[in-house]
Design an enzyme around this catalytic site. Sequence first.
Site, PDB file in Angstrom:
ATOM      1  N   CYS A  18      44.970   1.815 -12.597  1.00  0.00           N
ATOM      2  CA  CYS A  18      45.021   3.363 -12.149  1.00  0.00           C
ATOM      3  C   CYS A  18      43.795   2.571 -10.702  1.00  0.00           C
ATOM      4  CB  CYS A  18      43.877   3.841 -12.701  1.00  0.00           C
ATOM      5  SG  CYS A  18      45.086   4.752 -13.959  1.00  0.00           S
ATOM      6  N   CYS A 344      56.093  -0.126 -19.048  1.00  0.00           N
ATOM      7  CA  CYS A 344      54.376   0.152 -19.056  1.00  0.00           C
ATOM      8  C   CYS A 344      53.108  -1.503 -19.527  1.00  0.00           C
ATOM      9  CB  CYS A 344      53.991   1.282 -19.337  1.00  0.00           C
ATOM     10  SG  CYS A 344      52.008   1.688 -18.750  1.00  0.00           S
ATOM     11  N   ASP A 388      16.906 -28.106 -18.794  1.00  0.00           N
ATOM     12  CA  ASP A 388      15.552 -28.940 -17.962  1.00  0.00           C
ATOM     13  C   ASP A 388      14.398 -29.177 -17.932  1.00  0.00           C
ATOM     14  OD1 ASP A 388      14.040 -30.246 -15.484  1.00  0.00           O
ATOM     15  OD2 ASP A 388      13.248 -27.735 -15.318  1.00  0.00           O
ATOM     16  N   THR A 390      10.528 -29.464 -17.537  1.00  0.00           N
ATOM     17  CA  THR A 390       9.361 -28.520 -16.874  1.00  0.00           C
ATOM     18  C   THR A 390       9.078 -27.249 -16.852  1.00  0.00           C
ATOM     19  OG1 THR A 390       8.676 -30.470 -16.101  1.00  0.00           O
ATOM     20  CG2 THR A 390       7.587 -28.565 -15.371  1.00  0.00           C
ATOM     21  N   ASP A 581      14.968 -23.952 -14.073  1.00  0.00           N
ATOM     22  CA  ASP A 581      14.524 -22.215 -13.624  1.00  0.00           C
ATOM     23  C   ASP A 581      13.436 -22.726 -12.297  1.00  0.00           C
ATOM     24  OD1 ASP A 581      12.318 -24.146 -14.663  1.00  0.00           O
ATOM     25  OD2 ASP A 581      10.500 -23.477 -14.442  1.00  0.00           O
ATOM     26  N   ASP A 665      53.290   2.351 -27.142  1.00  0.00           N
ATOM     27  CA  ASP A 665      52.035   1.874 -25.796  1.00  0.00           C
ATOM     28  C   ASP A 665      50.809   2.837 -26.362  1.00  0.00           C
ATOM     29  OD1 ASP A 665      52.450   0.697 -22.973  1.00  0.00           O
ATOM     30  OD2 ASP A 665      51.635   3.037 -22.859  1.00  0.00           O
TER      31      ASP A 665
END
Length: 684
Positions: A18, A344, A388, A390, A581, A665
């Site tokens: 749809c 379908c 990472d 720090t 970060d 279905d």
Amino acid sequence: MEPIPRVYRVEGMDCADCARHVEEAAKGLPGVESAQASFASGKLFLVLKDPKAERELERVLKPLGYRLRPAEGGTRGWPGPWPWALLTGGLLALAFLLAQAWPQWGTYGYALAALVGVFPLARRALAGLRQNPFSMQALVTLATLGALLIGAEAEAAVVVFLFLLGEVLEAYSVDRSRRAIFALGSLLPRRVLRLEGDGLHEVPLEALMPGDRVRVPQGERVPADGLVLEGEAEVEEAAFTGEPLPRRKGVGERVYGGSLVVAGSLVVGVERPPLEGFLAQVERLAEEALLRKSRMERLVDAFSRRYTPAVLLLALFWGGVLPLFLGDFSRHLYQALTLLLIACPCALVVSVPAAIAAGVARGARLGVLFKGGGALERLGGVRHLALDKTGTLTLGEPRLVWVEAFGVSEAEALALAAAVEAGASHPLARAVRERAQGLLLPEAREHRVVPGLGAFAQVEGEEVGVVRPSVRDLPPELAARVAALEAEGKTLALLVKGGKPLALLAFADAPRLEAREVLEAVRRLGLKPLLLTGDAEAPALALARALGLSPEQVRPRLTPEGKLELVAALDREGGVAMVGDGVNDAPALARATVGLALLQGTEVALRAADAGLMGLRALPRAIRLSRLLRGVVVQNIALALGLKGLFLLTTLLGLTGLWAAVLADNGALLLVTLNSLRLLWARV
């Protein structure tokens, strides 16, 4: 004219097929610059060159069974074609009773039920014939009319009723999943207690503005993102971090709108409007994620586009060619009509986006904000984890952890160092001042900072400095002590007065309390963690020891380019998830198989990453969720294709008919949707 963005909720858009029809209809209209429909969120995102295109789009979509509604509105009542399903079911029951009392009239009753039920389907099929001649509505309409033609009135009525009932149940389950995705906004209270000059006033949530102060008593939810100004309380953030235990919040700490004050009371200073806070950000990222198709979703879409025409050709051959050689036209035509229903691909098309939608929603509630379904899908397959140092594994703020004074007390040394550092703003100066809180500081004048050397000030007529030990000639014993502490990964500063050392200050960036636990969890998941840092080897190895990592799992002295090259190599060796970060992590986050940035990190890192983490503890949850999602997707595809294949075979063998094909279905569609929805409550 500048492009005009518009967002609509589309009623009736209950499957991925749809959404594709709605998107194609919008793109085909003049005045529409771009259009993107999301089945999972039920929304249509438009960029218009001409405002008149909106009315034209409504006119085009209405015959197809879709209605444009304001994006912020909610659905009312049962979604889907429930009135037609109810009417058809009633007529089918009456036809059955009629057939028992007057068999000769029962045939007409079944035919009437079939024609009434197929009417809305035929209307939608005709309206969308130019866009998609092989829509499910078209296939069911052909099968129903064909069944009436060969005298299978009862089966035709049952086929239509089961299909309409399946559409209602499908629309209801999809609506449940959409509400689960965007349910976080309901956590905000409707009315709040705002502090004003003459006391407390109860006001609507929408009246709050940045700068307002609100009282949040025990048992109430925080109305907006802000900082605690007064009070102390236990605050639960489980709804959007996944952390079951409440955390103590005090003055100066940040709280998020929607979190629950379990014990205590707070006065919070509002930083952002309630409807633009963290929860709104979570919902926006979830919605954006649903618009981006994963690799598996694209593969399934491509397969489904070929599957339907292939089964239709088989149905044409079976009903139109075989009878010319084998006879028995009625039986072959009946089987061909059954094949039309099997053609379908609804369950197959929904199998991946339904799981992705539920996974993104669950991730948001576990403190993981995925920017796309592809990232959620890929994360479960990586073999390496690069982290990472720090700000990711550590708190990112140095703390003064140890003071060794020479000839003076520790308190005197701290007070003197804090007086000198009063004129500096670097992290070590802040750590000294924080440790010296409550002490009486001597008067210091003529503050100055010499880059690469240290901070200086005049105290009681003498120059006092907080300097790097390496710039001074130290006595052998003190030099050995400095070397030993540096080998432990500590950063050192020397307090000197008149050239004479008074104290040695040791700083350390403490690991996050949860870091070791998280690393153990990811190791149990089979990932190979690797610590990446630009720091020197000594502090990197010291942190590794504290976290239970071996020296082979540490890569010190890495530039951003070095991190990027290493992550690229790991990506080729089985895939890598990068967690960071900072600004210097952004290139590696963008290059990784999946980049994950801590939400309290820099904006640059968040933009480069594929997902945001509310905290480090969310990392193993994200990996487990991704693996669970991959399993659900495989199960969904197996269910959809398995049932289709089974009924394709039994139809050709003459063992099953029209009603069984529709039941299979719709059954596959419901099984796939329900299997996906279990991700919303999965424990990971």
